[in-house]
Design a protein around this motif. Structure first.
Motif, PDB file in Angstrom:
ATOM      1  N   GLU A   2       0.923  -1.119   0.054  1.00 59.60           N
ATOM      2  CA  GLU A   2      -0.011  -0.086   0.060  1.00 59.60           C
ATOM      3  C   GLU A   2       0.924   1.131  -0.054  1.00 59.60           C
ATOM      4  O   GLU A   2       1.911   1.285   0.572  1.00 59.60           O
ATOM      5  N   GLY A   5      -0.508   4.650   4.412  1.00 61.29           N
ATOM      6  CA  GLY A   5      -0.422   3.900   5.794  1.00 61.29           C
ATOM      7  C   GLY A   5      -0.572   4.811   6.693  1.00 61.29           C
ATOM      8  O   GLY A   5      -0.168   5.968   6.871  1.00 61.29           O
ATOM      9  N   PRO A   9      -2.218   1.519  14.528  1.00 61.06           N
ATOM     10  CA  PRO A   9      -3.578   0.953  14.164  1.00 61.06           C
ATOM     11  C   PRO A   9      -4.621   1.213  15.207  1.00 61.06           C
ATOM     12  O   PRO A   9      -5.753   1.436  14.861  1.00 61.06           O
ATOM     13  N   PHE A  89      -9.438   6.592   8.314  1.00 60.81           N
ATOM     14  CA  PHE A  89      -8.692   6.415   7.057  1.00 60.81           C
ATOM     15  C   PHE A  89      -8.313   7.602   6.242  1.00 60.81           C
ATOM     16  O   PHE A  89      -8.974   8.492   5.926  1.00 60.81           O
ATOM     17  N   GLY A 103      -5.263   3.794   2.982  1.00 63.53           N
ATOM     18  CA  GLY A 103      -4.356   3.179   4.229  1.00 63.53           C
ATOM     19  C   GLY A 103      -5.294   2.085   4.823  1.00 63.53           C
ATOM     20  O   GLY A 103      -6.608   2.015   4.625  1.00 63.53           O
ATOM     21  N   ALA A 104      -4.771   1.484   5.921  1.00 64.58           N
ATOM     22  CA  ALA A 104      -5.307   0.362   6.489  1.00 64.58           C
ATOM     23  C   ALA A 104      -6.343   0.866   7.679  1.00 64.58           C
ATOM     24  O   ALA A 104      -7.252   0.210   8.212  1.00 64.58           O
TER      25      ALA A 104
ATOM     26  N   GLN B  37     -13.889  -4.502   1.370  1.00 61.93           N
ATOM     27  CA  GLN B  37     -13.021  -4.178   2.313  1.00 61.93           C
ATOM     28  C   GLN B  37     -12.980  -5.416   3.240  1.00 61.93           C
ATOM     29  O   GLN B  37     -13.919  -5.952   3.576  1.00 61.93           O
ATOM     30  N   MET B  41      -8.847  -3.855   7.205  1.00 62.06           N
ATOM     31  CA  MET B  41      -7.793  -3.657   5.995  1.00 62.06           C
ATOM     32  C   MET B  41      -8.716  -2.086   5.608  1.00 62.06           C
ATOM     33  O   MET B  41      -9.679  -2.221   5.755  1.00 62.06           O
ATOM     34  N   GLY B  42      -8.015  -1.368   4.513  1.00 57.76           N
ATOM     35  CA  GLY B  42      -8.360  -0.600   3.881  1.00 57.76           C
ATOM     36  C   GLY B  42      -9.384  -1.047   2.673  1.00 57.76           C
ATOM     37  O   GLY B  42      -9.678  -2.263   2.543  1.00 57.76           O
ATOM     38  N   LYS B  44     -10.074  -1.706  -1.277  1.00 58.46           N
ATOM     39  CA  LYS B  44      -9.267  -1.862  -2.529  1.00 58.46           C
ATOM     40  C   LYS B  44     -10.405  -1.883  -3.504  1.00 58.46           C
ATOM     41  O   LYS B  44     -11.535  -2.320  -3.520  1.00 58.46           O
TER      42      LYS B  44
END
Lengths: 112, 112
Positions: A2, A5, A9, A89, A103-104, B37, B41-42, B44
């Motif tokens: 990615e 990021g 988290p 995000f 990002g995650a 999703q 995670m983000g 995609k």
């Protein structure tokens, strides 16, 4: 991998304090950045965006800062409230590209 | 003020079944997107469309198909469902490039 990021988290914040959520991006050519908030069971909700010709942009209780030198984006939330608990995000966009790269996410929990 | 509407909200499929995830928007946006999703995670990008009659692949298009016969609608089709397609699917639309994307509340799909 990615291209966008987040540094952490999870983030726990006391109600009433200010929150800072960080995001690092790898593509120096990106010219548009956006922050989303996602509550449980919901779709991402637009918070604020910024273009690469700006360093700072303010909204209602939120401020986005862009540091192009170190490719860093942050979202500041003033006087954090319980309703701010969510996943946040960041996303970036390259010139001429239609898609956003996400990002995650950072999970923010507000303590009463 | 509906925005982006996705149906169904939940669905369980058996391996090999097919289905269509519906997405409609009432904001007269030319650009529409499908994301998936996965947990923690983000997002995609699966497919996107810049206008009626035009579609293009995103990062993870395998196993999916789309069509865009009208400005309002952008359905996503799974032809042969596989367990790897278990995810939450989000549809989004935007006014243009480097503009905020507005998301629906998602379709939660499980393939067993």
């Amino acid at each position: 991998g990615e291209s966008v990021g987040l540094h952490l988290p999870t983030l726990s914040v006391q109600e009433g304090d200010n929150s800072i959520i960080n995001c690092a991006y790898s593509n120096s050519a990106s010219d548009y950045f956006i922050w989303y908030k996602q509550e449980s069971g919901k779709g991402p909700q637009f918070i604020i965006d910024i273009r690469s010709n700006m360093d700072k942009r303010q909204g209602q209780r939120v401020t986005v800062l862009l540091n192009k030198t170190v490719k860093h984006l942050s979202l500041q939330i003033a006087a954090t409230q319980p309703g701010d608990s969510a996943v946040y995000f960041c996303a970036e966009n390259l010139p001429g590209d239609y898609k956003l790269s996400f990002g995650a996410g950072t999970t923010v929990t507000v303590r009463a | 003020n509906a925005g982006v509407t996705q149906t169904p909200k939940f669905r369980i499929l058996k391996i090999g079944q097919s289905m269509t995830l519906q997405c409609t928007q009432d904001m007269n946006h030319n650009y529409m997107y499908w994301y998936r999703q996965d947990p923690g995670m983000g997002l995609k990008l699966i497919y996107y469309s810049v206008g009626a009659g035009i579609t293009d692949k995103g990062e993870v298009p395998n196993g999916y198909n789309v069509s865009r016969s009208t400005t309002e609608d952008f359905p996503l089709r799974l032809e042969l469902a596989a367990p790897s397609q278990t995810s939450v699917y989000f549809c989004a639309s935007s006014y243009g490039q480097s503009k905020p994307q507005h998301f629906g509340d998602g379709t939660r799909l499980s393939i067993l």
